[in-house]
Scaffold this active site. Structure first.
Site, PDB file in Angstrom:
ATOM      1  N   LYS A  98       0.840  -1.210   0.000  1.00  0.00           N
ATOM      2  CA  LYS A  98       0.000   0.000   0.000  1.00  0.00           C
ATOM      3  C   LYS A  98       0.873   1.257   0.000  1.00  0.00           C
ATOM      4  O   LYS A  98       0.654   2.176  -0.778  1.00  0.00           O
ATOM      5  CB  LYS A  98      -0.939   0.022   1.225  1.00  0.00           C
ATOM      6  CG  LYS A  98      -1.875  -1.169   1.314  1.00  0.00           C
ATOM      7  CD  LYS A  98      -2.826  -1.065   2.491  1.00  0.00           C
ATOM      8  CE  LYS A  98      -2.137  -1.100   3.843  1.00  0.00           C
ATOM      9  NZ  LYS A  98      -1.435  -2.378   4.137  1.00  0.00           N
ATOM     10  N   ARG A 157      -9.778   1.186   8.289  1.00  0.00           N
ATOM     11  CA  ARG A 157      -9.364  -0.175   8.612  1.00  0.00           C
ATOM     12  C   ARG A 157     -10.434  -0.938   9.375  1.00  0.00           C
ATOM     13  O   ARG A 157     -10.222  -2.097   9.729  1.00  0.00           O
ATOM     14  CB  ARG A 157      -8.159  -0.073   9.518  1.00  0.00           C
ATOM     15  CG  ARG A 157      -6.863  -0.519   8.947  1.00  0.00           C
ATOM     16  CD  ARG A 157      -5.857  -0.313  10.042  1.00  0.00           C
ATOM     17  NE  ARG A 157      -4.685  -1.059   9.835  1.00  0.00           N
ATOM     18  CZ  ARG A 157      -3.598  -0.571   9.245  1.00  0.00           C
ATOM     19  NH1 ARG A 157      -3.592   0.642   8.766  1.00  0.00           N
ATOM     20  NH2 ARG A 157      -2.552  -1.328   9.138  1.00  0.00           N
ATOM     21  N   ARG A 193      11.502  -5.913   4.987  1.00  0.00           N
ATOM     22  CA  ARG A 193      11.359  -4.473   4.705  1.00  0.00           C
ATOM     23  C   ARG A 193      12.408  -3.657   5.473  1.00  0.00           C
ATOM     24  O   ARG A 193      12.674  -3.904   6.641  1.00  0.00           O
ATOM     25  CB  ARG A 193       9.965  -3.995   5.113  1.00  0.00           C
ATOM     26  CG  ARG A 193       9.817  -2.485   5.021  1.00  0.00           C
ATOM     27  CD  ARG A 193       8.403  -1.994   5.112  1.00  0.00           C
ATOM     28  NE  ARG A 193       7.643  -2.590   6.193  1.00  0.00           N
ATOM     29  CZ  ARG A 193       6.321  -2.552   6.272  1.00  0.00           C
ATOM     30  NH1 ARG A 193       5.615  -1.988   5.311  1.00  0.00           N
ATOM     31  NH2 ARG A 193       5.695  -3.097   7.280  1.00  0.00           N
ATOM     32  N   ARG A 216      11.258  -1.343  11.006  1.00  0.00           N
ATOM     33  CA  ARG A 216      10.157  -0.937  11.883  1.00  0.00           C
ATOM     34  C   ARG A 216      10.064  -1.893  13.073  1.00  0.00           C
ATOM     35  O   ARG A 216      10.244  -3.099  12.908  1.00  0.00           O
ATOM     36  CB  ARG A 216       8.830  -0.973  11.099  1.00  0.00           C
ATOM     37  CG  ARG A 216       8.512   0.338  10.430  1.00  0.00           C
ATOM     38  CD  ARG A 216       7.391   0.250   9.448  1.00  0.00           C
ATOM     39  NE  ARG A 216       6.164  -0.361   9.939  1.00  0.00           N
ATOM     40  CZ  ARG A 216       5.030  -0.407   9.239  1.00  0.00           C
ATOM     41  NH1 ARG A 216       4.974   0.122   8.033  1.00  0.00           N
ATOM     42  NH2 ARG A 216       3.962  -0.981   9.730  1.00  0.00           N
ATOM     43  N   ARG A 260      -0.931  -8.724  13.160  1.00  0.00           N
ATOM     44  CA  ARG A 260      -1.509  -7.690  12.277  1.00  0.00           C
ATOM     45  C   ARG A 260      -2.334  -8.327  11.162  1.00  0.00           C
ATOM     46  O   ARG A 260      -3.390  -7.823  10.774  1.00  0.00           O
ATOM     47  CB  ARG A 260      -0.390  -6.824  11.683  1.00  0.00           C
ATOM     48  CG  ARG A 260       0.168  -5.839  12.678  1.00  0.00           C
ATOM     49  CD  ARG A 260       1.578  -5.387  12.354  1.00  0.00           C
ATOM     50  NE  ARG A 260       1.724  -4.748  11.068  1.00  0.00           N
ATOM     51  CZ  ARG A 260       2.879  -4.604  10.442  1.00  0.00           C
ATOM     52  NH1 ARG A 260       3.995  -5.058  10.982  1.00  0.00           N
ATOM     53  NH2 ARG A 260       2.918  -4.023   9.274  1.00  0.00           N
TER      54      ARG A 260
END
Ligand code: AP5
Length: 210
Positions: A13, A88, A127, A155, A166
């Site tokens: 996203k 969300r 990531r 992160r 998540r």
């Protein structure tokens, strides 16, 4: 154009929202980025949201809605926006609809990036972010140039355990938005497993952007 990017964590996203917002000349609004910045700044908002982010839990609806509505009221959003990570939950989607209705500016499209669960963990744990430019990399799929490699950060919620939580939250709380937006006729499904460049191309086609 007013667009929402929808999809599981790690679907791309953020990667795609940056491209699309640049192409449309509208702001990219990421609730995740706003909360991470607030946490880093140790602002009152940051203190309120820190534990939710670290545990991979959703920030309470009232707080998220307040933050997003304040942002959408800023002048640069008048010509449109690309929302990334919001809404969300159904409550957030309904609040957004009410807000946009009051402005007489309904959503143009909701882009759903479809990526199966088995690809998500690898994307999330690989990531890396450049804190200086905000650029998103992946150790395997989008490797950083050597000159920035030493300053990249991961992160704190990009561990395998938090990622699974998540993902679970996504299926329970966010996936109901798919039929919600389908019924409104604004949902555009895009295969998020293709290369980032191909995904961008499919999104532009789905939105009819030349
Ligand atoms: P947020 O930052 O929104 O996290 P997320 O939705 O989990 O999404 P991600 O940022 O993890 O992934 P992405 O889809 O943007 O993928 P990316 O482009 O980086 O939210 C974080 C937290 O904030 C939440 O857990 C919650 O606590 C809170 N929060 C935020 N909004 C909220 C809300 N509305 N309500 C309540 N709480 C909220 O890509 C991932 C990786 O894959 C990258 O390494 C990238 O390089 C790579 N990649 C991207 N595309 C491709 C591709 N096509 N092929 C191969 N690799 C690719």
């Amino acid at each position: 154009m007013r667009v929402v990017m929808l999809g599981p964590p790690g679907a791309g996203k953020g990667t795609q929202a940056v491209q699309l917002a640049g192409r449309l000349g509208v702001p990219h609004i990421s609730t995740g980025d706003m909360f991470r910045q607030a946490t880093q700044d140790q602002s009152p908002l940051g203190q309120q949201v820190r534990s939710y982010l670290e545990q991979g839990l959703l920030v309470p609806d009232e707080l998220v809605i307040q933050v997003v509505e304040r942002r959408l009221n800023e002048p640069d959003c008048q010509k449109g926006f690309v929302l990334d990570g919001f809404p969300r939950t159904l409550a957030q989607a309904q609040a957004l609809d009410r807000f946009l209705q009051q402005q007489g500016q309904p959503l143009d499209a909701v882009v759903l990036l479809e990526v199966p669960d088995e690809l998500i963990v690898e994307r999330i744990t690989g990531r890396r972010l450049d804190p200086q430019t905000g650029q998103i990399y992946h150790l395997r799929y989008n490797p950083p140039p050597p000159e920035v490699a030493s300053r990249l950060v991961q992160r704190s919620d990009d561990t395998e355990e938090t990622c699974r939580r998540r993902l679970n939250k996504y299926h329970r709380e966010t996936e109901p938005l798919v039929p919600y937006y389908q019924q409104q006729g604004v949902l555009r499904r895009v295969d998020g497993t293709l290369s980032p460049q191909e995904v961008t191309q499919r999104i532009l086609e789905a939105l009819g952007v030349k």
